[in-house]
Design a protein around this motif. Structure first.
Motif, PDB file in Angstrom:
ATOM      1  N   PHE A  24       0.964  -1.332   0.126  1.00 24.46           N
ATOM      2  CA  PHE A  24       0.009  -0.106  -0.043  1.00 24.46           C
ATOM      3  C   PHE A  24       0.717   1.311   0.023  1.00 24.46           C
ATOM      4  O   PHE A  24       0.309   2.504   0.071  1.00 24.46           O
ATOM      5  N   ALA A  25       2.337   1.080   0.121  1.00 27.21           N
ATOM      6  CA  ALA A  25       3.205   2.371   0.189  1.00 27.21           C
ATOM      7  C   ALA A  25       3.548   2.330  -1.252  1.00 27.21           C
ATOM      8  O   ALA A  25       4.556   3.173  -1.208  1.00 27.21           O
ATOM      9  N   ILE A  26       3.302   1.907  -2.294  1.00 26.82           N
ATOM     10  CA  ILE A  26       3.892   1.933  -3.564  1.00 26.82           C
ATOM     11  C   ILE A  26       3.347   3.199  -4.056  1.00 26.82           C
ATOM     12  O   ILE A  26       2.087   3.505  -4.343  1.00 26.82           O
ATOM     13  N   SER A  27       4.379   4.058  -4.721  1.00 28.98           N
ATOM     14  CA  SER A  27       3.829   5.447  -5.506  1.00 28.98           C
ATOM     15  C   SER A  27       3.554   4.777  -6.815  1.00 28.98           C
ATOM     16  O   SER A  27       4.313   4.248  -7.568  1.00 28.98           O
ATOM     17  N   CYS A  28       2.408   5.256  -7.368  1.00 30.78           N
ATOM     18  CA  CYS A  28       1.563   4.886  -8.616  1.00 30.78           C
ATOM     19  C   CYS A  28       0.607   5.904  -9.037  1.00 30.78           C
ATOM     20  O   CYS A  28      -0.555   6.383  -8.208  1.00 30.78           O
ATOM     21  N   GLY A  29       0.737   6.830 -10.108  1.00 31.02           N
ATOM     22  CA  GLY A  29      -0.043   7.997 -10.237  1.00 31.02           C
ATOM     23  C   GLY A  29      -0.008   9.151  -9.247  1.00 31.02           C
ATOM     24  O   GLY A  29      -0.952   9.799  -9.300  1.00 31.02           O
ATOM     25  N   GLY A  30       1.248   9.233  -8.565  1.00 27.38           N
ATOM     26  CA  GLY A  30       1.347  10.278  -7.843  1.00 27.38           C
ATOM     27  C   GLY A  30       0.684  10.073  -6.538  1.00 27.38           C
ATOM     28  O   GLY A  30       0.858  11.002  -5.640  1.00 27.38           O
ATOM     29  N   TYR A  31      -0.111   8.982  -6.197  1.00 28.44           N
ATOM     30  CA  TYR A  31      -0.525   8.599  -4.864  1.00 28.44           C
ATOM     31  C   TYR A  31      -0.055   7.340  -4.306  1.00 28.44           C
ATOM     32  O   TYR A  31       0.527   6.498  -5.210  1.00 28.44           O
ATOM     33  N   ARG A  32      -0.043   7.246  -3.133  1.00 27.75           N
ATOM     34  CA  ARG A  32       0.077   5.789  -2.424  1.00 27.75           C
ATOM     35  C   ARG A  32      -1.211   5.440  -2.146  1.00 27.75           C
ATOM     36  O   ARG A  32      -2.239   6.100  -1.503  1.00 27.75           O
ATOM     37  N   LEU A  33      -1.690   4.209  -2.220  1.00 29.05           N
ATOM     38  CA  LEU A  33      -3.071   3.569  -1.528  1.00 29.05           C
ATOM     39  C   LEU A  33      -3.173   4.194  -0.213  1.00 29.05           C
ATOM     40  O   LEU A  33      -4.435   4.538  -0.080  1.00 29.05           O
ATOM     41  N   ILE A  34      -2.204   4.202   0.571  1.00 31.15           N
ATOM     42  CA  ILE A  34      -2.404   4.542   2.009  1.00 31.15           C
ATOM     43  C   ILE A  34      -2.994   6.072   2.171  1.00 31.15           C
ATOM     44  O   ILE A  34      -3.658   6.458   3.084  1.00 31.15           O
ATOM     45  N   ASP A  35      -2.447   6.806   1.195  1.00 33.09           N
ATOM     46  CA  ASP A  35      -2.717   8.136   1.114  1.00 33.09           C
ATOM     47  C   ASP A  35      -4.196   8.510   0.871  1.00 33.09           C
ATOM     48  O   ASP A  35      -4.771   9.474   1.533  1.00 33.09           O
ATOM     49  N   LEU A  36      -4.698   7.644   0.015  1.00 35.82           N
ATOM     50  CA  LEU A  36      -6.030   7.760  -0.320  1.00 35.82           C
ATOM     51  C   LEU A  36      -7.090   7.105   0.670  1.00 35.82           C
ATOM     52  O   LEU A  36      -8.080   7.707   1.079  1.00 35.82           O
ATOM     53  N   ILE A  37      -6.846   6.135   1.148  1.00 37.70           N
ATOM     54  CA  ILE A  37      -7.674   5.296   2.303  1.00 37.70           C
ATOM     55  C   ILE A  37      -7.597   6.313   3.379  1.00 37.70           C
ATOM     56  O   ILE A  37      -8.753   6.195   4.281  1.00 37.70           O
ATOM     57  N   ARG A  38      -6.771   7.056   3.736  1.00 37.82           N
ATOM     58  CA  ARG A  38      -6.931   7.750   4.901  1.00 37.82           C
ATOM     59  C   ARG A  38      -7.808   9.090   4.895  1.00 37.82           C
ATOM     60  O   ARG A  38      -8.293   9.686   5.960  1.00 37.82           O
ATOM     61  N   ARG A  39      -8.480   9.014   3.680  1.00 36.95           N
ATOM     62  CA  ARG A  39      -9.400   9.923   3.460  1.00 36.95           C
ATOM     63  C   ARG A  39     -10.826   9.638   4.174  1.00 36.95           C
ATOM     64  O   ARG A  39     -11.700  10.243   4.435  1.00 36.95           O
ATOM     65  N   PHE A  40     -10.893   8.216   4.379  1.00 41.95           N
ATOM     66  CA  PHE A  40     -11.988   7.696   4.969  1.00 41.95           C
ATOM     67  C   PHE A  40     -12.113   7.843   6.626  1.00 41.95           C
ATOM     68  O   PHE A  40     -10.977   7.934   7.009  1.00 41.95           O
ATOM     69  N   GLU A  41     -13.116   8.335   7.006  1.00 39.42           N
ATOM     70  CA  GLU A  41     -13.062   8.519   8.417  1.00 39.42           C
ATOM     71  C   GLU A  41     -13.553   7.225   9.052  1.00 39.42           C
ATOM     72  O   GLU A  41     -14.422   6.732   9.711  1.00 39.42           O
ATOM     73  N   ALA A  42     -12.133   6.334   9.252  1.00 38.55           N
ATOM     74  CA  ALA A  42     -12.331   5.072   9.921  1.00 38.55           C
ATOM     75  C   ALA A  42     -10.912   4.648  10.452  1.00 38.55           C
ATOM     76  O   ALA A  42     -10.138   5.153  10.241  1.00 38.55           O
ATOM     77  N   THR A  43     -11.193   3.575  11.477  1.00 39.80           N
ATOM     78  CA  THR A  43     -10.097   3.124  12.119  1.00 39.80           C
ATOM     79  C   THR A  43      -9.248   2.040  11.181  1.00 39.80           C
ATOM     80  O   THR A  43     -10.151   1.176  10.666  1.00 39.80           O
ATOM     81  N   THR A  44      -8.283   2.313  10.719  1.00 35.43           N
ATOM     82  CA  THR A  44      -7.343   1.665   9.703  1.00 35.43           C
ATOM     83  C   THR A  44      -6.335   0.850  10.425  1.00 35.43           C
ATOM     84  O   THR A  44      -5.543   1.250  11.347  1.00 35.43           O
ATOM     85  N   TYR A  45      -6.337  -0.544   9.603  1.00 38.52           N
ATOM     86  CA  TYR A  45      -5.468  -1.699  10.254  1.00 38.52           C
ATOM     87  C   TYR A  45      -4.627  -1.863   9.179  1.00 38.52           C
ATOM     88  O   TYR A  45      -4.915  -1.826   8.049  1.00 38.52           O
ATOM     89  N   ALA A  46      -3.510  -2.818   9.530  1.00 36.54           N
ATOM     90  CA  ALA A  46      -2.815  -3.243   8.328  1.00 36.54           C
ATOM     91  C   ALA A  46      -2.272  -4.756   8.815  1.00 36.54           C
ATOM     92  O   ALA A  46      -1.890  -5.028   9.669  1.00 36.54           O
ATOM     93  N   ASP A  47      -2.514  -5.624   7.615  1.00 35.85           N
ATOM     94  CA  ASP A  47      -1.926  -7.071   7.757  1.00 35.85           C
ATOM     95  C   ASP A  47      -0.866  -7.162   6.801  1.00 35.85           C
ATOM     96  O   ASP A  47      -1.049  -7.339   5.624  1.00 35.85           O
TER      97      ASP A  47
END
Length: 412
Positions: A24-47
């Motif tokens: 989720f930390a791969i840069s692609c298209g100027g974003y990382r997936l984690i950057d976009l997921i943080r837009r959700f107002e939610a508790t986020t975990y990682a496996d």
């Protein structure tokens, strides 16, 4: 709502890009997936894979999911291409009160599930658990375009497809000054004289603190990250995205450069991916087009994989360095923590001193890589933590198979 970003069994197929970072930390298209997921107002975990657990917690403030699960959960495959279009689909899944599953090429891309009664966190493959859980609960499988990255070259492929759309999103959400048609800059950006900007195919976005030397050329879409530095006469063309604190010169086309990497001198980089803490010596060039003008075929772990791309350069892992005037042939993969000299005519295993032109290829000792990490960090005022040192050791162990042929050490 809770969100779980999970790595599945194909994450190691993305080596060397994911050798030292979560998918989720791969840069692609100027974003990382984690950057976009943080837009959700939610508790986020990682496996994530075990060797990345501590780094994930320290660098992304993400912890392993709790033992018991209850309520609404959104599960997102960490290999998901980080496009704003994908985020719109994930938002749709969240807002849909049904339990739903989305697959891509027979792999789980995302699922949205409400657990009415507490269940214990599953052991083993998260992807298999979701398929099993959805089958038991007769969950609807939706047909949505949630694309998963399956091979390293696809990071470059999808980057070119989504950068324009992602930059439009970045501009709409950011605080930029538009200095001319298609040129958007953040705060404290220093621009040299006589810049050339062509935004006919997409915008040019320069983030805060970046410094651009005189006589530079931009042909959008282009993203220059925070505190990046472009030397005089640099040329960035057709889908270039530079991470923060990078130094770049020469000609760069359709490429991704992760944070803290240097390509400061003349030379060409095209249709390629550079990891973090990479340094390309002066005159280093890569080929991104075969002499036959045919489609490029990549080799991963001895398997030949057609890319379907006429233009495809190289994949270079974190902490790798090239000597002056290094030439990298079309479609080559260079691992993490390598020292590369001369012509690169084959893939390069991680932790390798590669000088095949001179008849030499030996293993790079792990202690040498750790010492190099320390010196690089000092130059950028970055503290070398115990977990950073351990990452080098873990990557060395994880990539031992790359340096062996028929179970024998690869030494020329």
């Amino acid at each position: 709502m809770n969100i779980l970003l999970f790595e599945d069994e194909l994450v190691t197929q993305l080596y060397p890009i994911t050798t030292g970072r979560p998918a989720f930390a791969i840069s692609c298209g100027g974003y990382r997936l984690i950057d976009l997921i943080r837009r959700f107002e939610a508790t986020t975990y990682a496996d994530v894979r075990p060797h990345l657990t501590e780094l994930t917690q320290l660098d992304f403030a993400l912890t392993f999911p709790p033992e018991m699960w209850e309520g609404r959960w959104l599960f997102v495959n960490a290999r998901l291409v980080p496009s704003v279009g994908a985020m719109a689909i994930l938002k749709e899944l969240v807002e849909d009160q049904r339990n739903v599953l989305v697959r891509w090429n027979n792999h789980t891309a995302a699922a949205s599930i409400t657990f009415l009664t507490p269940i214990q966190r599953p052991r083993g493959s998260m992807s298999e658990f979701l398929v099993r859980q959805c089958a038991e609960d007769h969950v609807e499988v939706l047909d949505r375009r949630l694309v998963l990255i399956e091979y390293p070259h696809e990071v470059v492929k999808y980057h070119m497809e989504i950068l324009g759309e992602n930059l439009a999103d970045r501009i709409a959400r950011g605080n930029y000054r538009q200095l001319s048609d298609g040129l958007f800059v953040g705060d404290n950006v220093v621009l040299g004289d006589y810049l050339s900007v062509d935004s006919s195919a997409g915008p040019v976005v320069i983030e805060s603190g970046a410094r651009v030397g005189p006589f530079c050329h931009f042909q959008g879409p282009v993203l220059v990250g925070q505190n990046a530095k472009l030397i005089e006469q640099a040329s960035l063309k057709d889908n270039v995205a530079l991470g923060h604190t990078t130094k770049v010169g020469g000609e760069v086309e359709a490429s991704i450069v992760e944070p803290y990497s240097n390509k400061q001198h003349h030379g060409f980089l095209g249709h390629s991916y550079l990891g973090s803490w990479v340094n390309l010596g002066a005159g280093t060039c890569n080929s991104d087009l075969k002499n036959t003008y045919g489609l490029v075929v990549m080799e991963y772990n001895g398997k030949r994989v057609p890319t379907g791309m006429q233009f495809m350069g190289c994949i270079i892992g974190d902490y790798t360095k090239t000597a002056v005037n290094t030439g990298i042939f079309t479609g080559k993969v260079i691992g993490v923590c390598c020292m590369v000299y001369g012509f690169v005519t084959t893939n390069v295993p991680s932790f390798t001193n590669y000088a095949r032109l001179f008849g030499q290829m030996t293993e790079l000792p792990v202690e040498v890589a750790i010492a190099g990490q320390q010196r690089m960090f000092l130059r950028r005022n970055v503290i070398q933590r115990p977990c950073d040192i351990q990452l080098i050791r873990d990557m060395y162990e994880l990539t031992q198979g790359e340096r062996r042929l028929a179970n024998a050490p690869l030494v020329l």
